[in-house]
Design an enzyme around this catalytic site. Structure first.
Site, short mmCIF file in Angstrom:
data_model
loop_
_atom_site.label_atom_id
_atom_site.label_comp_id
_atom_site.label_asym_id
_atom_site.label_seq_id
_atom_site.Cartn_x
_atom_site.Cartn_y
_atom_site.Cartn_z
N SER A 29 -13.30 -1.02 1.93
CA SER A 29 -12.94 -1.38 3.29
C SER A 29 -13.79 -0.62 4.30
O SER A 29 -15.01 -0.70 4.28
CB SER A 29 -11.44 -1.16 3.49
OG SER A 29 -10.97 -1.74 4.68
N ASP A 124 -8.70 -11.67 -1.07
CA ASP A 124 -8.73 -10.62 -0.05
C ASP A 124 -8.54 -11.25 1.32
O ASP A 124 -9.36 -12.05 1.77
CB ASP A 124 -10.06 -9.87 -0.12
CG ASP A 124 -10.08 -8.59 0.71
OD1 ASP A 124 -9.49 -8.58 1.81
OD2 ASP A 124 -10.68 -7.60 0.26
N HIS A 158 -6.73 -6.91 -0.87
CA HIS A 158 -7.54 -5.86 -0.25
C HIS A 158 -7.06 -4.50 -0.73
O HIS A 158 -6.09 -3.95 -0.19
CB HIS A 158 -7.42 -5.98 1.26
CG HIS A 158 -8.37 -5.11 2.01
ND1 HIS A 158 -9.72 -5.38 2.12
CD2 HIS A 158 -8.17 -3.95 2.70
CE1 HIS A 158 -10.30 -4.46 2.85
NE2 HIS A 158 -9.39 -3.57 3.21
#
Length: 339
Positions: A29, A124, A158
């Site tokens: 991320s 995601d 995610h």
């Protein structure tokens, strides 16, 4: 290692000089964006990168709106604008080349020797797959296809995928570590470094160090970094000759948010233990402009955030230089002033 149950129990010491080499980076991320930034800016230092749920270099171009609508889907007020080609890769390549020409990042020619491992979960919802497809297009401008691995079929949300710890693979939520029956840390390290010895499946035999990050950036909490960072040192690495991997956590994964869960459970240490591989875990801190404790990949602290002299970038490079023995063991910055 009982201190891992609580950061407050750790004795904080200076980061040691350990003569490390073959530096690589990875991240999830915001950590993935930071890993890309660091790899591109310091391409002469880095040999490879593992990117999980990230995007192209300088994707945000200093705009939080772009960061949260085109480079990710994290804006609470505006709808997501992620689409194929939406990060405008040709523009980002032109900006990269301009930074390199201005010598604010290393020459892009050094990227050709890097090995790149990428993972985009097919479900995601935070950094959807078109963003990582754009990252692939960006990398292919500088790096041959046979040096890039791209996993995009794993049905993962995610999070950092592991094969032993975390939420369900399709879950979205803290600590953003998901048990997907997939060892992302092992896969990326093996791609970057080649064949590795099997990971340690028992008790770790190395040691953890908590170190003072204020040596490397003045007033770290003013600039989105924590006072303390962490290093895993496998057996035999105190006298040099070990490789170094920098693992950047994602948003909401710093110690104030999840304690040491990322450090303990992201999957790197077991591989490091049997492969003479130091793992550096630099740490962020939440600020008013950065309440989720993300790395600076949109200029919340510094307009130079993606260049070599960006505050966070330079701080990490000083840590790497210390560990590789190319910087003296002296205090560089201490609580508000640099020497």
């Amino acid at each position: 290692m009982l201190w891992l149950a609580g950061v407050a129990c750790a004795q904080v010491i200076p980061l040691p000089a350990l003569g490390a080499g073959q530096v690589s980076v990875s991240g999830l991320s915001s950590g993935a964006y930071m890993a890309v930034q660091f790899q591109v800016a310091f391409s002469r230092t880095v040999v490879g990168a593992g990117i999980i749920a990230g995007g192209p270099y300088f994707c945000a171009q200093g705009s939080i709106y772009t960061a949260t609508t085109s480079c990710s889907c994290t804006n609470d007020y505006f709808s997501c604008r992620v689409r194929p080609g939406g990060t405008r890769v040709p523009d980002l390549i032109a900006l990269t080349d301009w930074f390199a020409a201005a010598q604010s990042i290393d020459a892009t020619s050094a990227l050709a020797s890097h090995r790149i491992w990428m993972l985009s979960g097919s479900i995601d919802s935070v950094v959807p797959q078109p963003v990582m497809n754009d990252l692939l297009s960006y990398y292919r401008h500088y790096i041959d296809a046979n040096r890039i691995a791209y996993q995009r079929t794993l049905a993962a949300e995610h999070a950092m995928p592991t094969d032993s710890y975390g939420n369900n693979c399709s879950a979205l939520g803290s600590p953003y570590i998901n048990n997907c029956n997939y060892d992302a840390a092992g896969e990326l390290l093996t791609w970057i470094y080649g064949a590795l010895a099997a990971r340690n499946t028992g008790t770790l035999t190395g040691r953890f160090i908590a170190f003072d990050q204020s040596e490397f950036i003045a007033a770290p909490r003013w600039h989105g970094m924590a006072d303390v960072g962490y290093l895993y040192v496998p057996p035999g690495c105190d006298n040099g000759g070990c490789r170094l991997h920098v693992a950047f956590h994602g948003c909401q994964q710093n110690p104030n948010a999840i304690g040491t869960l990322f450090i303990r459970h992201a999957g790197y240490n077991a591989w490091a233990d049997n492969n003479r591989l130091l793992i550096l875990y630099p740490q962020t801190a939440a600020t008013y402009a950065n309440p989720r404790g993300c790395w600076d990949w949109w200029a919340y602290d510094d307009t130079r955030y993606a260049q070599k002299n960006g505050r966070q970038m330079a701080a990490i490079k000083r840590m790497v230089d210390r560990l590789s023995g190319t910087a003296p063991l002296v205090v560089i910055c201490r609580r508000g002033r640099c020497t």
